[in-house]
Design a protein around this motif. Structure first.
Motif, PDB file in Angstrom:
ATOM      1  N   GLU A   1       6.068  31.177  18.498  1.00 56.71           N
ATOM      2  CA  GLU A   1       7.126  31.950  17.835  1.00 56.71           C
ATOM      3  C   GLU A   1       6.655  33.366  17.536  1.00 56.71           C
ATOM      4  OE1 GLU A   1      10.632  33.161  16.040  1.00 56.71           O
ATOM      5  OE2 GLU A   1      10.298  31.373  17.241  1.00 56.71           O
ATOM      6  N   LEU A   2       5.438  33.509  17.041  1.00 53.96           N
ATOM      7  CA  LEU A   2       4.896  34.840  16.754  1.00 53.96           C
ATOM      8  C   LEU A   2       4.747  35.659  18.032  1.00 53.96           C
ATOM      9  CD1 LEU A   2       2.240  33.959  14.050  1.00 53.96           C
ATOM     10  CD2 LEU A   2       4.416  35.138  13.706  1.00 53.96           C
TER      11      LEU A   2
ATOM     12  N   ASP B   1       6.548  35.300  20.756  1.00 54.01           N
ATOM     13  CA  ASP B   1       7.909  35.660  21.166  1.00 54.01           C
ATOM     14  C   ASP B   1       8.431  36.854  20.366  1.00 54.01           C
ATOM     15  OD1 ASP B   1       7.902  33.631  23.012  1.00 54.01           O
ATOM     16  OD2 ASP B   1       9.206  32.289  21.862  1.00 54.01           O
ATOM     17  N   ARG B   2       8.124  36.888  19.080  1.00 58.55           N
ATOM     18  CA  ARG B   2       8.560  38.020  18.250  1.00 58.55           C
ATOM     19  C   ARG B   2       7.887  39.315  18.696  1.00 58.55           C
ATOM     20  NH1 ARG B   2       9.552  36.042  12.062  1.00 58.55           N
ATOM     21  NH2 ARG B   2      10.760  34.202  12.601  1.00 58.55           N
ATOM     22  N   ASP B   3       6.605  39.224  19.045  1.00 56.90           N
ATOM     23  CA  ASP B   3       5.896  40.408  19.547  1.00 56.90           C
ATOM     24  C   ASP B   3       6.536  40.902  20.844  1.00 56.90           C
ATOM     25  OD1 ASP B   3       4.124  40.414  17.437  1.00 56.90           O
ATOM     26  OD2 ASP B   3       2.506  39.427  18.568  1.00 56.90           O
TER      27      ASP B   3
ATOM     28  N   ALA C   1       9.602  40.393  21.839  1.00 61.13           N
ATOM     29  CA  ALA C   1      10.937  40.926  21.533  1.00 61.13           C
ATOM     30  C   ALA C   1      10.837  42.362  21.026  1.00 61.13           C
ATOM     31  CB  ALA C   1      11.641  40.044  20.507  1.00 61.13           C
ATOM     32  N   ALA C   2       9.827  42.655  20.238  1.00 56.57           N
ATOM     33  CA  ALA C   2       9.638  44.021  19.735  1.00 56.57           C
ATOM     34  C   ALA C   2       9.325  44.973  20.888  1.00 56.57           C
ATOM     35  CB  ALA C   2       8.516  44.059  18.703  1.00 56.57           C
TER      36      ALA C   2
ATOM     37  N   CYS D   1      12.533  45.698  22.793  1.00 56.69           N
ATOM     38  CA  CYS D   1      13.368  46.666  22.062  1.00 56.69           C
ATOM     39  C   CYS D   1      12.841  48.083  22.209  1.00 56.69           C
ATOM     40  CB  CYS D   1      13.453  46.279  20.583  1.00 56.69           C
ATOM     41  SG  CYS D   1      14.437  44.800  20.292  1.00 56.69           S
TER      42      CYS D   1
END
Length: 72
Positions: free
Chosen positions: A44-45, A47-49, A51-52, A55
Protein backbone atom coordinates in the motif's frame (compact mmCIF):
# COMPACT_ATOMS: atom_id res chain seq x y z
CA UNK A 1 2.84 -5.41 28.91
CA UNK A 2 2.60 -7.63 32.01
CA UNK A 3 -0.02 -9.90 30.39
CA UNK A 4 2.17 -10.21 27.32
CA UNK A 5 5.28 -10.95 29.43
CA UNK A 6 3.47 -13.70 31.34
CA UNK A 7 2.47 -15.66 28.25
CA UNK A 8 3.35 -14.06 24.89
CA UNK A 9 2.47 -17.22 22.93
CA UNK A 10 -1.05 -17.26 24.36
CA UNK A 11 -1.61 -13.59 23.53
CA UNK A 12 -0.53 -14.20 19.94
CA UNK A 13 -2.62 -17.37 19.63
CA UNK A 14 -5.68 -15.51 20.92
CA UNK A 15 -5.13 -12.69 18.43
CA UNK A 16 -4.85 -15.05 15.48
CA UNK A 17 -4.48 -12.98 12.31
CA UNK A 18 -5.38 -9.72 14.04
CA UNK A 19 -2.74 -7.09 14.90
CA UNK A 20 -1.63 -6.86 18.53
CA UNK A 21 -0.69 -3.64 20.30
CA UNK A 22 1.36 -4.19 23.45
CA UNK A 23 0.98 -1.31 25.86
CA UNK A 24 3.31 -0.10 28.56
CA UNK A 25 1.63 2.30 31.01
CA UNK A 26 -1.24 2.70 28.51
CA UNK A 27 1.12 3.75 25.74
CA UNK A 28 2.03 1.57 22.75
CA UNK A 29 5.34 -0.21 23.30
CA UNK A 30 5.16 -2.15 20.03
CA UNK A 31 2.77 -3.67 17.52
CA UNK A 32 2.77 -7.18 16.16
CA UNK A 33 1.31 -7.90 12.73
CA UNK A 34 1.33 -11.05 10.63
CA UNK A 35 3.72 -11.26 7.68
CA UNK A 36 0.70 -11.21 5.35
CA UNK A 37 -0.59 -7.94 6.85
CA UNK A 38 2.91 -6.43 6.89
CA UNK A 39 3.32 -7.23 3.18
CA UNK A 40 -0.05 -5.64 2.42
CA UNK A 41 0.97 -2.48 4.32
CA UNK A 42 4.28 -2.26 2.46
CA UNK A 43 2.51 -2.72 -0.89
CA UNK A 44 0.00 0.00 0.00
CA UNK A 45 2.81 2.43 0.85
CA UNK A 46 4.59 1.59 -2.42
CA UNK A 47 1.36 2.17 -4.35
CA UNK A 48 0.95 5.56 -2.68
CA UNK A 49 4.51 6.50 -3.66
CA UNK A 50 3.83 5.49 -7.27
CA UNK A 51 0.56 7.44 -7.29
CA UNK A 52 2.44 10.56 -6.18
CA UNK A 53 4.96 10.09 -9.01
CA UNK A 54 2.12 9.68 -11.52
CA UNK A 55 0.52 12.91 -10.31
CA UNK A 56 3.82 14.78 -10.59
CA UNK A 57 4.40 13.51 -14.11
CA UNK A 58 0.85 14.27 -15.20
CA UNK A 59 1.37 17.85 -14.02
CA UNK A 60 4.36 18.06 -16.41
CA UNK A 61 2.52 16.45 -19.33
CA UNK A 62 2.26 19.73 -21.28
CA UNK A 63 6.05 20.08 -21.34
CA UNK A 64 6.63 16.58 -22.73
CA UNK A 65 8.47 16.17 -26.03
CA UNK A 66 7.05 13.70 -28.52
CA UNK A 67 9.53 11.23 -30.01
CA UNK A 68 9.27 8.52 -32.65
CA UNK A 69 10.61 5.30 -31.19
CA UNK A 70 11.38 4.01 -34.69
CA UNK A 71 13.98 6.78 -35.15
CA UNK A 72 15.91 5.96 -32.01
Amino acid sequence: MSKFKKNPAQVLRTAGEKPVAVLNHNRPAFHRVTPKLFEALVEELADRDLAAIVCQRLALKDTAVEVDIEQI
